[in-house]
Scaffold this motif. Structure first.
Motif, mmCIF file in Angstrom:
data_model
loop_
_atom_site.group_PDB
_atom_site.id
_atom_site.type_symbol
_atom_site.label_atom_id
_atom_site.label_comp_id
_atom_site.label_asym_id
_atom_site.label_seq_id
_atom_site.Cartn_x
_atom_site.Cartn_y
_atom_site.Cartn_z
ATOM 1 N N VAL A 73 -5.460 1.419 -3.509
ATOM 2 C CA VAL A 73 -4.316 0.748 -2.890
ATOM 3 C C VAL A 73 -3.480 1.734 -2.074
ATOM 4 O O VAL A 73 -2.328 1.446 -1.735
ATOM 5 N N GLY A 74 -4.050 2.884 -1.759
ATOM 6 C CA GLY A 74 -3.312 3.857 -0.975
ATOM 7 C C GLY A 74 -4.114 5.109 -0.737
ATOM 8 O O GLY A 74 -5.294 5.202 -1.110
ATOM 9 N N VAL A 75 -3.472 6.071 -0.098
ATOM 10 C CA VAL A 75 -4.104 7.357 0.203
ATOM 11 C C VAL A 75 -3.149 8.471 -0.210
ATOM 12 O O VAL A 75 -1.941 8.251 -0.340
ATOM 13 N N ARG A 76 -3.698 9.648 -0.410
ATOM 14 C CA ARG A 76 -2.868 10.797 -0.779
ATOM 15 C C ARG A 76 -2.711 11.717 0.422
ATOM 16 O O ARG A 76 -3.704 12.113 1.043
ATOM 17 N N ALA A 77 -1.494 12.062 0.742
ATOM 18 C CA ALA A 77 -1.225 12.988 1.844
ATOM 19 C C ALA A 77 -1.382 14.419 1.353
ATOM 20 O O ALA A 77 -1.029 14.743 0.213
ATOM 21 N N GLU A 78 -1.895 15.281 2.200
ATOM 22 C CA GLU A 78 -2.011 16.698 1.876
ATOM 23 C C GLU A 78 -0.744 17.414 2.330
ATOM 24 O O GLU A 78 -0.190 17.113 3.390
ATOM 25 N N VAL A 79 -0.305 18.357 1.512
ATOM 26 C CA VAL A 79 0.869 19.138 1.879
ATOM 27 C C VAL A 79 0.448 20.534 2.300
ATOM 28 O O VAL A 79 -0.654 20.988 1.999
ATOM 29 N N ASP A 80 1.330 21.199 3.026
ATOM 30 C CA ASP A 80 1.119 22.579 3.441
ATOM 31 C C ASP A 80 0.886 23.420 2.186
ATOM 32 O O ASP A 80 1.752 23.520 1.314
ATOM 33 N N GLY A 81 -0.299 24.019 2.084
ATOM 34 C CA GLY A 81 -0.671 24.731 0.871
ATOM 35 C C GLY A 81 0.271 25.851 0.501
ATOM 36 O O GLY A 81 0.496 26.121 -0.682
ATOM 37 N N GLY A 82 0.834 26.522 1.482
ATOM 38 C CA GLY A 82 1.699 27.647 1.188
ATOM 39 C C GLY A 82 3.121 27.251 0.846
ATOM 40 O O GLY A 82 3.746 27.851 -0.019
ATOM 41 N N ARG A 83 3.631 26.205 1.512
ATOM 42 C CA ARG A 83 5.044 25.858 1.347
ATOM 43 C C ARG A 83 5.266 24.509 0.661
ATOM 44 O O ARG A 83 6.395 24.134 0.363
ATOM 45 N N GLY A 84 4.175 23.782 0.430
ATOM 46 C CA GLY A 84 4.299 22.501 -0.244
ATOM 47 C C GLY A 84 5.027 21.454 0.550
ATOM 48 O O GLY A 84 5.647 20.546 -0.012
ATOM 49 N N VAL A 85 4.964 21.552 1.872
ATOM 50 C CA VAL A 85 5.694 20.635 2.756
ATOM 51 C C VAL A 85 4.740 19.610 3.358
ATOM 52 O O VAL A 85 3.656 19.957 3.823
ATOM 53 N N PRO A 126 0.824 -1.210 0.000
ATOM 54 C CA PRO A 126 0.000 0.000 0.000
ATOM 55 C C PRO A 126 0.858 1.260 0.000
ATOM 56 O O PRO A 126 2.006 1.259 0.469
ATOM 57 N N MET A 127 0.289 2.352 -0.505
ATOM 58 C CA MET A 127 1.054 3.580 -0.673
ATOM 59 C C MET A 127 0.449 4.775 0.058
ATOM 60 O O MET A 127 -0.763 4.851 0.237
ATOM 61 N N VAL A 128 1.313 5.696 0.455
ATOM 62 C CA VAL A 128 0.947 7.046 0.842
ATOM 63 C C VAL A 128 1.557 7.956 -0.208
ATOM 64 O O VAL A 128 2.776 8.039 -0.330
ATOM 65 N N GLY A 129 0.708 8.593 -1.001
ATOM 66 C CA GLY A 129 1.192 9.381 -2.121
ATOM 67 C C GLY A 129 1.469 10.827 -1.753
ATOM 68 O O GLY A 129 0.662 11.466 -1.075
#
Length: 477
Positions: A406-418, A383-386
């Motif tokens: 088969v996985g989930v997508r992680a959200e990144v900091d909208g301003g810094r992309g972290v 399984p993946m965390v994208g």
């Protein structure tokens, strides 16, 4: 003796292009025991990959130095990109555009000479196979009366997006490319937001963008495909079962799904692996316990991102194996959490990714969603965390989460992309936790692993398509 089919496999000198191209070269050898294959990439990359091969011919010669018993049927020959050291990332737009112009002009000339030289040696090319950023390869082949095929090393869905963009839908995308949430309707595809489209469309269409040279190369590529008669042949590194409904969206081409094209043994690449201590470390871990983290061969991690990543991994309480490339400007010693503070995991500069993903201890892959990584993870049932960043990765993440589940997508900091530590912990728990949702992801991943094995097995969909391609090349001789 009947003429032998001879495939010339050409690729752009990036690891994410070289790996699937060299794998395809080996698969062609396996599919046709009488076939010859020549693998070729730009000379600077060739030297990095095969510096230990002793062939007396300036980096060419027979064999690949891996001792895999191909009996001289595989030959490795470089072509010129007009430079001594290749493209060095981090320059300005003009520098990159200059490299792309040199690559196209000098590459076309050099590959033409290569094809002519092979014919003069009694080893004439019967089919040219080229990856994404070499549209001129089809022209070189056509000028010599040799059929060609594009090897598309991204999913069919992304092929369809590019196709429709360059066939009537560029206007609406360009008009709204700064609005990530604007909905785009493309024939044969689900509803997509602008933010889901490849960055080489949404960002690089702007002439001031660093990758504008890639955008214009894709434009030239589809112009090249449209000029092929009766239909351009496109080999896709995917399997029919993954994207059956999307295939109709690219009916303008003769599309053959032949993947996932996986390694058949040790393989050369642009990065040298760390020693095998990481495998010994994996052997000491419980089954399905390890979080494996790699963001591929192109992306660089800033200090803030590396700091958040390591804190998130440590705070998860799970063992982890993290790849931090040697060429990353920020080193482990530069962040707040240095090697002495890493209690649960191991950081390496590079590793054999398929070998790692195949290990019973690995339970999750935190990935940038590069297509090679996605395919390898699915083939291994992991399984993946994208954490998608650029190019096709955003669309790949949608396929992972919504189409194949088969996985989930992680959200990144909208301003810094972290990717923040807390978000990493939350998403890892979603696929590795004790709840039913995580168990379902793992069961689904195991099911797709079986589907891949069937597609690649004797008589499977990908096996049939690759065999048909080889036999078609044989009939052209």
């Amino acid at each position: 003796m009947a003429p032998r089919p001879h495939f010339l496999v050409l690729t752009f000198p990036l690891q994410g292009h070289i790996a699937p191209a060299l794998r395809l070269a080996r698969h062609l050898l396996a599919a046709a025991p009488d076939a010859l294959v020549t693998f070729s990439t730009a000379a600077p990359a060739h030297r990095r990959m095969f510096e230990e091969v002793q062939n007396g011919g300036g980096g060419g010669g027979d064999g690949d130095g891996d001792g895999d018993g191909d009996d001289g049927r595989l030959e490795l020959l470089p072509f010129s990109d007009g430079t001594e050291s290749g493209h060095v990332s981090g320059g300005d737009v003009a520098e990159f555009n200059g490299y792309m112009a040199s690559f196209h002009a000098e590459g076309r000339r050099s590959v033409g000479e290569l094809v002519d030289a092979l014919a003069a040696r009694g080893r004439p090319v019967s089919r040219v196979v080229y990856t994404l950023l070499l549209p001129w390869a089809a022209d070189v082949a056509r000028e010599r009366g040799v059929p060609s095929a594009l090897y598309w090393i991204q999913p069919v869905a992304v092929l369809a997006i590019y196709y429709h963009y360059f066939h009537g839908h560029a206007g609406v995308v360009d008009e709204h490319r700064r609005d990530q949430s604007f909905v785009v309707e493309l024939p044969g595809l689900p509803t997509l937001a602008v933010g889901d489209l490849p960055s080489f469309i949404t960002d690089a269409a702007d002439p001031s963008d660093y990758f504008h040279g890639v955008f214009t190369t894709f434009r030239d590529l589809f112009d090249t495909l449209d000029r092929e008669t009766p239909k351009a042949t496109v080999l896709v590194n995917t399997c029919q079962e993954f994207e059956e409904t999307t295939l109709a969206a690219v009916g303008a081409y003769d599309v053959l799904t032949i993947g996932p094209v996986l390694p058949s043994g040790d393989e050369a690449g642009l990065f040298k692996q760390d020693d095998a201590k990481y495998m010994e470390w994996l052997d000491s871990q419980p089954d399905d316990s390890v979080v494996y983290v790699s963001f591929g061969s192109l992306a660089f991690m800033a200090r803030e991102q590396l700091d958040e990543l390591l804190h998130g991994l440590e705070e998860s309480g799970r063992p982890y194996l993290c790849v931090l490339r040697k060429d990353n400007k920020v080193k482990l010693a530069d962040v707040e959490m240095d090697a002495a503070a890493l209690r649960n995991g191991m950081v390496v500069e590079w590793c054999d990714q398929v070998r790692v993903l195949s290990h019973a201890a690995v339970g999750c892959f935190v990935t940038h969603c590069g297509w090679n990584s996605v395919l390898e993870s699915i083939a291994c049932g992991v399984p993946m965390v994208g954490v998608p960043q650029m190019s096709d990765q955003r669309m790949n993440a949608i396929l992972v989460e919504h189409d194949w589940r088969v996985g989930v997508r992680a959200e990144v900091d909208g301003g810094r992309g972290v990717l923040r530590a807390a978000e990493l912990r939350r998403r890892v728990k979603e696929v590795m936790g004790e709840g039913e949702a995580a168990a379902k992801v793992r069961r689904t991943a195991a099911g797709w692993k079986r589907a891949v094995a069937e597609a690649l097995g004797k008589g499977g969909s990908s096996d049939r398509n690759l065999t048909a391609f080889v036999e078609g090349a044989r009939s052209d001789i």
